[in-house]
Each structure stands twice: as structure tokens, then as C-alpha cells.
Design a protein around this motif. Sequence first.
Motif, short mmCIF file in Angstrom:
data_model
loop_
_atom_site.label_atom_id
_atom_site.label_comp_id
_atom_site.label_asym_id
_atom_site.label_seq_id
_atom_site.Cartn_x
_atom_site.Cartn_y
_atom_site.Cartn_z
N ASP A 80 0.83 -1.22 0.00
CA ASP A 80 0.00 0.00 0.00
C ASP A 80 0.86 1.26 0.00
N LEU A 81 1.91 1.25 0.83
CA LEU A 81 2.74 2.44 1.02
C LEU A 81 3.78 2.61 -0.09
N GLU A 82 3.96 1.54 -0.89
CA GLU A 82 5.04 1.51 -1.89
C GLU A 82 6.39 1.79 -1.24
N LEU A 83 6.65 1.03 -0.18
CA LEU A 83 7.94 1.11 0.51
C LEU A 83 8.60 -0.26 0.45
N PRO A 84 9.95 -0.29 0.50
CA PRO A 84 10.63 -1.59 0.58
C PRO A 84 10.45 -2.24 1.96
N LEU A 85 10.70 -3.54 2.00
CA LEU A 85 10.54 -4.32 3.23
C LEU A 85 11.90 -4.74 3.77
N ILE A 86 12.02 -4.73 5.08
CA ILE A 86 13.20 -5.32 5.73
C ILE A 86 12.74 -6.64 6.33
#
Length: 276
Positions: free
Chosen positions: A143-149
Motif C-alpha cells: 500500500d505504502l510503496e515502501l521496501p521491506l526489511i
Amino acid sequence: MSASNGQLHGCQMIDDGLIDSHCHLDFDAFAADRDAVWQRSRAAGVSSVIIPGVSIRQWRTLFALVRNNPDWYGAVGVHPWWVKDLAIAPTQLQQAVIERVDAEMRSGSRCVAVGECGLDALIKTPMDRQLAVFRPQLAAACDLELPLIVHGVKAHSEVLRALKQFRPRCGGVIHAFAGSEEIAREYWNLGFYLGIGGTITYPRAAKTRRTVAAVPAESLILESDAPDMPHAGRQGERNSPEYLPNIALTLAELRGTTVEDVTQTTASNTRQLFDL
Ligand SMILES: [Zn+2]
């Protein structure tokens, strides 16, 4: 080391030095001397750190630190080890992550990822409970268009299955990667970088050392995972971002290249992934 490199190529991005893509600098282990540790890390050539989220309660303190240091970045997530303490229903977590990221970004905090989150087969928390907490964080990253750690321990097939289900567009990093070249390439094909840390300093980690020598340079980023993951010869000690040059040196030796090359490539990969 990086200054001359930067002049050589006439590119200011190269002047950055090492980036520690995963460092728990907010943990109590650094409470007494956090600023001194950071000064020594800077002196050793580390220019920035990314501090992962681990629990809802910790997000506030983490971003209070991030706001006070322009070289630090934060992420919002619930780590598998803290799943047992989760005080909200997993069904509420996707929204909680989105709201916190939005709030941090609105207040000008450098929030660059969702995580750390994932699956750990070596802890007591049942895998379906861990998955119930991992999935909403994958959805939030989409949803946020952020990468994941991502924290994946002895659970590559379950982590890969979840990533293939959600296909987060901005990819992410498999932090503290240990495993075969085949698995590494599967992650890379899904848009996931490999976080390389203290493991490769141990000669007995032969498979992981072979993997990091063989995969594309574009897939590698560096991390300390401090205060955890002490390097070979420092077992039992607190790990620190100031030792990151040792990871760069070991990686350079394993890949038959220079420390400058490893520094430049991994920093550029980290900037690209997290949009620093
Ligand atoms: Zn971690």
C-alpha cells in the motif's frame, strides 16, 4: 577511502562511505554511549544507518532518535521476536503501520521501509501466528510503496511463498542473509537484496561465503545488525556499526575486488533500494 574514489569519478554520490542498512542503534545496549559509538563509526567511514522497527511500543523512541540525527533513517515494523508482545489484533496491524509511517513522514522523519518483519523457525512463537503478523506488514508495504526489511531464519521457503503471494513492488532486503546461491537468486529475482553482515567473517559459514562471492554485485548491501551478530574473533561482545569496514573487507576478499569497489557498490545499492 571513498573521497579519492569520488574525485576519480567526479560523482558526489560515491563520496558517501559505507551505509549500515540494518543497525539497532536505538537498543538499550547503546544507551550509555550511543553518541560515542556513532562518532567512532563516522571516523571508521560509516556515513548512515537504517534503524529497523521491532515493536509498536518502540516506534516512538526510534523516531525520536532518527529526528535528532540527519544520518539516521528509520523503519516501521514488528519483528518476529516481538510478535508474542503484540497488543493489537494482527488484523489491525496493516492500518497501524500505515498510520505510523504517514505520521512520521508528515512530521519530516526519514522513514524509509516497513520492517523488520518476517519468520523465524528458531523461536517458540508458532509459525501461523508469525505469518498472521508478517502478512499485514507485507500488505502495508504494498500500500505504502515502501521496501521491506525481512528477517527470515530457517524459513526461506515460507518467506519466499509469502513474498510471491504479495509481490511487493518496491522489493526489499533479506537481512542477515545466510543460504545457497539458488535461494539468493530466487530472492533477487523477486526484487530482494541480500543483507550481508557478520556471518561471512566465519570461515565455517562456507555456503554463505560461496554465495556472496557468486551473486551479482547489484544484489548486495551491508549491515551490522548491531548489537547482535558479532564478527569472528569478537564472539560474546556487543557488535557495533564501527566494525562495518571489516564486513566490507571480508566481502572484497571473497569477491576478489577492492574495498573501495564494495563500499561504492553496496552504498549505491542501499541508496537505490531505500531511496535515500
Ligand atoms: Zn534486526
